[in-house]
Design a protein around this motif. Structure first.
Motif, mmCIF file in Angstrom:
data_model
loop_
_atom_site.group_PDB
_atom_site.id
_atom_site.type_symbol
_atom_site.label_atom_id
_atom_site.label_comp_id
_atom_site.label_asym_id
_atom_site.label_seq_id
_atom_site.Cartn_x
_atom_site.Cartn_y
_atom_site.Cartn_z
ATOM 1 N N LYS A 147 4.893 -20.784 -7.437
ATOM 2 C CA LYS A 147 4.910 -19.917 -6.257
ATOM 3 C C LYS A 147 5.310 -18.513 -6.695
ATOM 4 O O LYS A 147 6.495 -18.165 -6.767
ATOM 5 C CB LYS A 147 5.902 -20.457 -5.227
ATOM 6 C CG LYS A 147 5.797 -19.791 -3.860
ATOM 7 C CD LYS A 147 4.593 -20.285 -3.092
ATOM 8 C CE LYS A 147 4.611 -19.848 -1.641
ATOM 9 N NZ LYS A 147 3.438 -20.320 -0.905
ATOM 10 N N VAL A 148 4.322 -17.687 -7.028
ATOM 11 C CA VAL A 148 4.550 -16.323 -7.491
ATOM 12 C C VAL A 148 3.908 -15.377 -6.489
ATOM 13 O O VAL A 148 2.705 -15.465 -6.224
ATOM 14 C CB VAL A 148 3.963 -16.089 -8.892
ATOM 15 C CG1 VAL A 148 4.286 -14.676 -9.370
ATOM 16 C CG2 VAL A 148 4.486 -17.130 -9.871
ATOM 17 N N VAL A 149 4.698 -14.471 -5.937
ATOM 18 C CA VAL A 149 4.236 -13.591 -4.861
ATOM 19 C C VAL A 149 4.286 -12.141 -5.316
ATOM 20 O O VAL A 149 5.267 -11.698 -5.907
ATOM 21 C CB VAL A 149 5.102 -13.778 -3.597
ATOM 22 C CG1 VAL A 149 4.619 -12.872 -2.470
ATOM 23 C CG2 VAL A 149 5.065 -15.239 -3.145
ATOM 24 N N LYS A 150 3.228 -11.397 -5.011
ATOM 25 C CA LYS A 150 3.152 -9.977 -5.365
ATOM 26 C C LYS A 150 3.860 -9.151 -4.295
ATOM 27 O O LYS A 150 3.242 -8.688 -3.329
ATOM 28 C CB LYS A 150 1.689 -9.549 -5.490
ATOM 29 C CG LYS A 150 0.907 -10.316 -6.550
ATOM 30 C CD LYS A 150 -0.575 -9.963 -6.508
ATOM 31 C CE LYS A 150 -1.378 -10.771 -7.510
ATOM 32 N NZ LYS A 150 -2.825 -10.483 -7.439
ATOM 33 N N GLN A 181 -5.506 -8.112 -1.704
ATOM 34 C CA GLN A 181 -6.264 -9.042 -0.860
ATOM 35 C C GLN A 181 -5.450 -10.306 -0.604
ATOM 36 O O GLN A 181 -5.522 -10.897 0.471
ATOM 37 C CB GLN A 181 -7.588 -9.397 -1.540
ATOM 38 C CG GLN A 181 -8.478 -8.199 -1.820
ATOM 39 C CD GLN A 181 -8.787 -7.391 -0.577
ATOM 40 O OE1 GLN A 181 -9.168 -7.938 0.461
ATOM 41 N NE2 GLN A 181 -8.618 -6.070 -0.679
ATOM 42 N N GLU A 182 -4.692 -10.713 -1.612
ATOM 43 C CA GLU A 182 -3.848 -11.905 -1.516
ATOM 44 C C GLU A 182 -2.468 -11.587 -2.058
ATOM 45 O O GLU A 182 -2.333 -10.853 -3.041
ATOM 46 C CB GLU A 182 -4.441 -13.075 -2.313
ATOM 47 C CG GLU A 182 -5.774 -13.585 -1.795
ATOM 48 C CD GLU A 182 -5.646 -14.348 -0.489
ATOM 49 O OE1 GLU A 182 -4.515 -14.822 -0.196
ATOM 50 O OE2 GLU A 182 -6.642 -14.474 0.228
ATOM 51 N N LEU A 183 -1.447 -12.139 -1.434
ATOM 52 C CA LEU A 183 -0.084 -11.931 -1.909
ATOM 53 C C LEU A 183 0.280 -12.901 -3.027
ATOM 54 O O LEU A 183 0.974 -12.542 -3.973
ATOM 55 C CB LEU A 183 0.916 -12.082 -0.752
ATOM 56 C CG LEU A 183 0.941 -10.930 0.246
ATOM 57 C CD1 LEU A 183 1.744 -11.324 1.491
ATOM 58 C CD2 LEU A 183 1.560 -9.688 -0.394
ATOM 59 N N ARG A 202 0.839 -1.209 0.000
ATOM 60 C CA ARG A 202 0.000 0.000 0.000
ATOM 61 C C ARG A 202 0.870 1.253 0.000
ATOM 62 O O ARG A 202 0.580 2.230 -0.700
ATOM 63 C CB ARG A 202 -0.928 -0.001 1.224
ATOM 64 C CG ARG A 202 -2.109 -0.919 1.106
ATOM 65 C CD ARG A 202 -3.112 -0.715 2.221
ATOM 66 N NE ARG A 202 -2.636 -1.272 3.484
ATOM 67 C CZ ARG A 202 -2.853 -2.521 3.872
ATOM 68 N NH1 ARG A 202 -3.538 -3.347 3.087
ATOM 69 N NH2 ARG A 202 -2.391 -2.955 5.028
ATOM 70 N N LYS A 203 1.951 1.217 0.753
ATOM 71 C CA LYS A 203 2.803 2.399 0.895
ATOM 72 C C LYS A 203 3.614 2.687 -0.363
ATOM 73 O O LYS A 203 3.660 3.835 -0.832
ATOM 74 C CB LYS A 203 3.748 2.204 2.087
ATOM 75 C CG LYS A 203 4.691 3.369 2.339
ATOM 76 C CD LYS A 203 5.555 3.120 3.566
ATOM 77 C CE LYS A 203 6.496 4.288 3.811
ATOM 78 N NZ LYS A 203 7.346 4.056 5.020
ATOM 79 N N TYR A 204 4.237 1.661 -0.909
ATOM 80 C CA TYR A 204 5.180 1.881 -2.016
ATOM 81 C C TYR A 204 4.584 1.623 -3.402
ATOM 82 O O TYR A 204 4.931 2.291 -4.368
ATOM 83 C CB TYR A 204 6.424 1.009 -1.824
ATOM 84 C CG TYR A 204 7.236 1.401 -0.612
ATOM 85 C CD1 TYR A 204 7.821 2.657 -0.513
ATOM 86 C CD2 TYR A 204 7.426 0.509 0.439
ATOM 87 C CE1 TYR A 204 8.563 3.020 0.605
ATOM 88 C CE2 TYR A 204 8.165 0.857 1.558
ATOM 89 C CZ TYR A 204 8.730 2.116 1.637
ATOM 90 O OH TYR A 204 9.462 2.476 2.739
ATOM 91 N N ASP A 205 3.723 0.623 -3.507
ATOM 92 C CA ASP A 205 3.157 0.277 -4.815
ATOM 93 C C ASP A 205 1.767 0.884 -5.025
ATOM 94 O O ASP A 205 1.191 0.737 -6.111
ATOM 95 C CB ASP A 205 3.078 -1.247 -4.980
ATOM 96 C CG ASP A 205 4.448 -1.908 -4.892
ATOM 97 O OD1 ASP A 205 5.380 -1.395 -5.527
ATOM 98 O OD2 ASP A 205 4.574 -2.917 -4.175
ATOM 99 N N SER A 237 1.262 -4.283 -10.196
ATOM 100 C CA SER A 237 0.908 -2.992 -10.783
ATOM 101 C C SER A 237 -0.161 -2.336 -9.918
ATOM 102 O O SER A 237 -0.624 -2.904 -8.927
ATOM 103 C CB SER A 237 0.409 -3.188 -12.208
ATOM 104 O OG SER A 237 -0.703 -4.056 -12.221
ATOM 105 N N ALA A 238 -0.576 -1.144 -10.295
ATOM 106 C CA ALA A 238 -1.524 -0.380 -9.484
ATOM 107 C C ALA A 238 -2.868 -1.083 -9.307
ATOM 108 O O ALA A 238 -3.577 -0.853 -8.320
ATOM 109 C CB ALA A 238 -1.730 0.998 -10.094
ATOM 110 N N ASP A 239 -3.222 -1.954 -10.246
ATOM 111 C CA ASP A 239 -4.496 -2.676 -10.127
ATOM 112 C C ASP A 239 -4.349 -4.022 -9.424
ATOM 113 O O ASP A 239 -5.297 -4.815 -9.372
ATOM 114 C CB ASP A 239 -5.147 -2.861 -11.500
ATOM 115 C CG ASP A 239 -4.298 -3.726 -12.443
ATOM 116 O OD1 ASP A 239 -3.211 -4.176 -12.030
ATOM 117 O OD2 ASP A 239 -4.726 -3.936 -13.599
ATOM 118 N N GLY A 240 -3.163 -4.280 -8.917
ATOM 119 C CA GLY A 240 -2.945 -5.503 -8.146
ATOM 120 C C GLY A 240 -2.586 -6.719 -8.959
ATOM 121 O O GLY A 240 -2.471 -7.829 -8.409
#
Length: 429
Positions: A178-181, A58-60, A50-53, A158-161
């Motif tokens: 295993k891909v993490v945002k 809702q999910e990582l 939330r702070k940087y991106d 990205s900005a839309d998650g």
């Protein structure tokens, strides 16, 4: 681009300084990020996103459905290009595998070494202003060839998650589920220390900005291995009158567009040629979508005149560029003189972009002068080399006295006794 004419050799070292921040100034903030991730796990990753991106996740973890849906969003043309690059990268890195060779160092004493895949590896793929799915190929292909049992991918959303579909498509063909945002220093911390969604890994790979570079260097102090210090991109071109000014300008801009902290340098023995390159830079710059990034990078970049090719090679070795392009007529005559470079491109028709994408070599390379001591990523980066030895009773008799004498000279009696006690049994038999 700043022009410098015929600098004295005692001024060369100052000219190798990169336009980067004092990395030590970044450490306090990154250590605070580490603390948050260690204490709060996934909650910290969500808050830092939330702070940087600027995104409320809702999910990582990227779901299997998201990965499958991404395939339909990638054009057939891009898929074909990715698969061709995959093939070339795979061929080049497969050829790096070493056969196990047993060596009898003396009768009865046999030694060998074998490669064993690193158990858990973490891949960091930048995704901000440029989603580097090509970097995922460069890291994922050798990881797969090496046989690493667990591969974790972290990439900023990205900005839309969402994650760029090309990154997810490449992950799918590599078998990475295993891909993490997560991006930036927090992603490095997650892979180093582990969270609810991100398993702690043994080694972290991938380029990034200066924050990612410092974060990787810091986790190294916690016992987590890293590939190399890979920071802002850079290229050096050595050119003479045989070079094409338009080609050289295009190569310089191809790195300048990475970001404002990139550096590009051209060395030449022709003032007229340097002028032509500068003219071409202005023409081509106007056509670039990432013009603003490139302009900032060019303001930190150099065009340096030297008298001879030998001087240019000498300066290049001191600078130790990530990418080195030799746009000179007789490049074959100087290859043995190149001692410090991440990856070298020869002649007028070998653009650095080929190595970035599809020729087969790896584009994860040492920057900021680290090419003096580091190599780029290779198959070896994903394996450990374990040595083995087998000594027969006769072999121990052959080598035993040598060990005893050396151990006693160092005052290590137990080392000597470990041999002596065996020799007594062998002799009695």
């Amino acid at each position: 681009m700043r022009k410098i004419s015929y600098p004295a050799q005692d001024a060369w070292a100052d000219l190798t300084t990169r336009p980067t921040k004092n990395l030590e100034e970044l450490e306090p903030g990154i250590r605070e990020t580490f603390r948050l991730v260690q204490e709060q796990g996934d909650a910290a990753l969500l808050e830092l996103a939330r702070k940087y991106d600027k995104v409320n996740l809702q999910e990582l973890q990227v779901s299997a459905a998201e990965i499958k849906a991404a395939e339909a969003q990638v054009s057939i043309e891009l898929k074909e290009s990715i698969l061709q690059a995959y093939s070339n990268i795979q061929l080049f890195h497969t050829a790096q595998a070493e056969p196990v060779t047993q060596t009898e160092t003396m009768p009865g004493v046999t030694c060998w070494r074998k490669s064993v895949a690193i158990g858990k590896v973490g891949l960091y793929i930048p995704g901000g202003t440029a989603p580097l799915f090509s970097t995922l190929l460069m890291l994922g292909v050798p990881a797969r060839i090496a046989g690493c049992p667990e591969v974790v991918l972290c990439t900023p959303p990205s900005a839309d998650g969402t994650v760029h579909p090309a990154i997810l498509y490449v992950a799918s063909i590599l078998g990475i589920s295993k891909v993490v945002k997560a991006g930036g220093a927090q992603a490095i911390a997650a892979m180093a220390f582990g969270t609810e969604s991100v398993p702690a890994v043994d080694k972290i790979f991938g380029p990034g900005n200066q924050y990612v570079t410092v974060a990787k260097q810091l986790v190294n102090k916690y016992g987590v291995a890293i590939d190399l210090p890979a920071g802002p991109s850079e290229v050096m071109v050595i050119a003479d009158d045989s070079a094409n000014p338009a080609f050289v300008a295009a190569d310089l801009l191809s790195q300048a567009e990475h970001g404002a902290d990139s550096q590009v340098v051209v060395l030449t023995n022709s003032p007229e040629f340097l002028e032509k390159v500068e003219q071409e830079l202005q023409v081509q710059l106007e056509l670039l979508p990432r013009k603003e990034f490139a302009m900032k990078a060019l303001s930190n970049s150099l065009g340096i005149l030297f008298q001879t090719v030998d001087e240019m090679i000498g300066f290049s070795n001191l600078y130790a560029p990530e990418h080195l392009i030799l746009s000179i007529a007789e490049f074959g005559n100087v290859l043995d003189s190149i001692t410090n470079a991440g990856s070298v491109f020869l002649g007028n028709y070998s653009p650095e972009s080929a190595g970035d994408y599809a020729s087969g070599t790896n584009h994860t390379l040492p920057t900021n002068g680290y090419a003096r001591a580091y190599s780029g990523v290779s198959l070896d980066s994903f394996v450990k080399k374990i040595t083995f030895q087998y000594i027969t009773p006769a072999g121990l008799q052959n080598i035993g006295n040598t060990i005893e004498v050396m151990a006693e000279a160092e005052g290590l009696q137990a080392h000597k006794n470990a041999v002596s006690i065996r020799l007594k049994e062998v002799t009695n038999v």
